[in-house]
Structures are given as C-alpha cells and as structure tokens.
Design an enzyme around this catalytic site. Structure first.
Site: not given
Ligand code: NAD
Length: 435
Positions: A125
């Site tokens: 990561k």
């Molecule tokens: P993203 O940047 O597209 O979205 C993140 C979301 O979280 C946004 O809506 C943002 O406003 C919200 N957020 C941020 N801070 C916040 C807070 N304090 N309170 C409430 N909401 C808040 O990111 P993503 O890719 O959707 O990732 C989200 C989660 O999923 C993370 O934990 C990431 O590690 C995990 N994840 C992502 C992927 C991927 O393929 N993108 C894969 C596995 C896991």
C-alpha cells in the site's frame, strides 16, 4: 558458532511500541486481528510473527513547486507487508491523515485479502499525507509524478503494482504509469492497475469493488434470510466504492435511506434517488447540498433505521461509541478497516453479521489482477467476461469463508483471516528462510 541453548532468551526483541497491538491505530487493530486468528492456524502458527512485521517500508520526501512559485514538501509512503505469494499489490491514498501506521495496516489487509481471494499477490500500500482537494490539477500531477519516481525503487510490473484508493483515480494511475515508463525507457502498462481503458485499463475495473461488495452482500443476505428488494440501506462514503455499491443495491430494489460523506449526511425515508445523487457528487464533489434528501447530523447517521449498512469511507468509523446504536442486521465493509475489534465484539453479541473488508471489498483487486493479466498478454476481455469472472471469484471465496466460519464457530472476519493467513504462511514455510 554453537546453536543457542533453549534456555537463553530469544534473540528476537520485543516489537517497538508503534508496532504493538495496544497502540490502537490501524496497525494495532491489524495485530489484534492476527492474535484472534493465531489459535486457528495449527502448526503454521510458528510463522505468525512474519505477519506482525512489514517486509519493508519506505518513507519519501515529495517536494514540488506550487503554482505560486513556492516549494511544498509532502511525506509519502510505500509499504510491502508480505510478498511470499507474489509481487506486492495495493492502492495509493492521498489524504491529509495518512500515516505510516495506516499504510502499514492497509498493506497488511491487502496481504490477507489477496490470499483470501487467491490472487497471486502479496500485500502492499502507499500514500501521501496531503489534502489533494487543495491542490490544482498541475500541482496534483507534479506531486504524483515525483512520488512515483521516489518509490520507483520498489514498484514494477513484477515487483509491486499500485492501484487507486481514496482520492486517487484513473488519471492519477495514468500519470504514475507514464512516470515509471519514462524512467524505465519503455512503456510499462502493467506497473499500475485502475488505468484508463485507452492505456491498458480493464473494462469493469472502476465498478469492480462496488460490484464485489454487492455480490458478497447478496450472498450474506441470503444466508440470514434478508431480502434485498425493499431492504433499507445506509452507506457511508459515496465515492468509487460506496457510490457503485449503492447504485447496484438500488437497482436490485433496495432503498438507500441514508448516506454520509466528508461533506455531511443525508436521509430520505422513501429512498434517495441514487443516479441523481451520483450526478450531484460528480458535479459538486460531495453529497452535501443535494436537494432530494434531508440533512441530518453526522452522528445521527449511525442510528438510522436500516437493514444493511455499508461503511465505504475510512478506518475506525464503527467503534464502541456507535456500534450499540446500529440497527442493521448486516454490515458489508466496503472500506478497509472501518470496524474496531471492540466494535466487532459488540456487533457479534448483538447478532449483527459483519462481512469483513478482507473479503467484501476484494472485487477491486480481483479485477486489478484481470487487468494485469490482460496487460501482460496484450489481449483484452469483454466487460461481460470480466464481470462473470469477478462474480465467480467473489462467490466462491465467500462460500469458502462461510464454511470455515461455520466449522470453527468464528466470525467471518476471523474465518477470512484463517483462509488468507494459512495461504500466506504455507507459502512462507515452503519457500523457507533466506539465507
Ligand atoms: P473515494 O475517494 O472514491 O471515496 C471516498 C469517500 O469517503 C468519499 O465519498 C468521501 O467523501 C468519503 N469520506 C472521506 N472522509 C470522510 C469522513 N471523514 N466521513 C465520511 N465520509 C468520508 O475512495 P474509494 O476508492 O471509494 O475508497 C473508499 C474505501 O474503500 C477506502 O477505505 C478504500 O481503502 C476502500 N477500498 C477501495 C478500493 C477501490 O478499488 N477504490 C478497493 C478496496 C477498498
């Protein structure tokens, strides 16, 4: 030199404090999860210490010229937790709260996740401690390129393959691919996944994590007799993962009654119009100000009457403070590390089924694996093929985890750790220690 007699203290010293389980940052939470799985590892438990230490961690300085001519320095990280089963794989996060402890934990969860869905990767990561929303596009590009160059000693198509995470996207992956390629003097599309389709990206990758969340969610709901049609859904985080998962559940007839993101929380008893909300977020960057819902307090979000809760934002959101108020029967962890161990215990006592991150959000890395395979073979699959293979991987992995949980009478989290950690440690044992 004669071997140490058994009575002498072990040569391995205690872990430094920032690596210990009672230091309850994300890394401490991961260590507690490893402690919970250790009794189920049988003879492989002799290798468990391997999981408690990241293989390598790199901290880099990322200096860039800001648009106003001044120079800013950001701290960047790339961690390889374990590479016993293959090259490192895991996303890159741009966020103001990123720390080394967080990146270590996220890399470790990638090791377990990749093994749980049996893709041939270790766990890695990366991240930069920055609020990217405050940067111009040019500043963002310069920061991404300098960071990529600085971590260039660790990444590569057969060494470590980054992907998008919070606040990074296809464009950021394109810049990373280009920077690495320029430094290597060859176009190396396989160095990152989650790229634009025109640069060797895969159809279905953008939606893959949300689709995986939906797929295992439907399986889990089926096991507890919960119908998706008419189910009330609450989603925290409306980005790549939460937004797509909400869309798929809504299409299947669920009612998305509450959402929360960094800008605020919304509620609508009859269900929010998900496509309209997605369009609003695309335009304004947040769910805040969406006219089709009523604004509620962020804290009230956790007590909303719902059947299914999807945390899809950041770590440590479901804690002792709110776990007792959650009304959902099913929690599907789209985010990594959203639930603390203490909250896990409360939810288990209350008979709430938690589908843990290490299986629930594995759809992203599964299609990343498909993308990497397509890049290597320069032969691209149709979206239907990709989605069908994704659903098959997710359903099979979930069925295995469900059975292991049932056999050992443990939570799905511990069951997924049993499956994942056994695979990692078997590889560790077979490879042996060098030298
Ligand atoms: P993203 O940047 O597209 O979205 C993140 C979301 O979280 C946004 O809506 C943002 O406003 C919200 N957020 C941020 N801070 C916040 C807070 N304090 N309170 C409430 N909401 C808040 O990111 P993503 O890719 O959707 O990732 C989200 C989660 O999923 C993370 O934990 C990431 O590690 C995990 N994840 C992502 C992927 C991927 O393929 N993108 C894969 C596995 C896991």
């Amino acid at each position: 030199m004669s071997p140490n007699p058994r009575s002498t203290p072990p040569l391995t010293h205690a872990l430094p404090s920032y690596l210990q389980a009672d230091n309850l940052g994300p890394w401490g939470i991961f260590l507690q999860q490893v402690d919970r799985v250790t009794p189920y590892l049988g003879p492989l438990a002799r290798w468990v210490e391997t999981l408690k230490r990241p293989k390598r961690a790199l901290i880099v300085d990322v200096p860039i010229h800001l648009d106003d001519g001044t120079v800013a320095h950001f701290e960047g990280y790339r961690v390889h937790h374990n590479t016993s089963r293959g090259p490192g794989k895991g996303g890159v996060r741009f966020h103001q709260d990123v720390t080394l402890s967080e990146v270590m934990a996220l890399s470790a969860w990638m090791s377990v996740k990749n093994a749980a869905v049996n893709v041939p990767y270790g766990g890695a990561k990366g991240g930069i401690r920055v609020d990217p929303l405050k940067l111009s596009r040019g500043e963002l590009e310069r920061m991404t390129r300098r960071y990529t160059s600085e971590i260039g000693i660790l990444i590569g198509p057969s060494k470590d393959i980054p992907a998008p995470d919070v606040n990074t996207n296809e464009q950021v992956m394109a810049w990373m691919m280009d920077t690495y390629s320029m430094n290597q003097g060859t176009t190396a599309t396989g160095v990152v996944t989650g790229k634009p389709i025109d640069l060797g990206g895969s159809l279905g990758r953008r939606e893959a994590t949300g689709r995986g969340v939906y797929t295992v969610g439907v399986e889990a709901a089926h096991h507890i007799g919960l119908k998706i049609e008419g189910a009330r859904l609450a989603v925290q985080g409306f980005g790549n993962v939460g937004g797509i998962a909400a869309k798929l559940f809504a299409e299947a007839g669920a009612r998305v009654v509450a959402v929360q993101d960094h800008g605020g929380s919304l509620y609508r008893e009859a269900g929010l119009d998900v496509p309209a909300l997605l369009a609003h977020v695309q335009e304004s960057g947040s769910v805040a100000g969406f006219p089709g819902g009523e604004k509620i307090e962020d804290n009230a979000f956790w007590g909303v009457d719902c059947d299914i809760l999807i945390p899809a934002a950041l770590e440590q959101q479901i804690t002792e403070a709110n776990a007792g108020r959650i009304t959902a029967r099913l929690i599907i962890e789209g985010a990594n590390g959203p639930t603390t161990p203490a909250a896990d215990d409360i939810l288990q006592d209350r008979n709430v089924l938690v589908v843990p991150d290490v299986i629930a959000n594995a759809g992203g890395v599964t299609v990343s694996y498909f993308e990497w395979v397509q890049d290597f073979s320069s032969f691209f699959w149709t979206e239907d093929e990709i989605n069908a293979r994704l659903v098959k991987v997710m359903k099979e992995a979930f069925a295995t985890v469900w059975q292991v949980a049932h056999e050992n009478k443990v939570t799905l989290r511990t069951a997924t750790f049993i499956v994942g950690c056994q695979r990692i440690l078997r590889a560790r044992e077979m490879r042996g220690l060098y030298p």
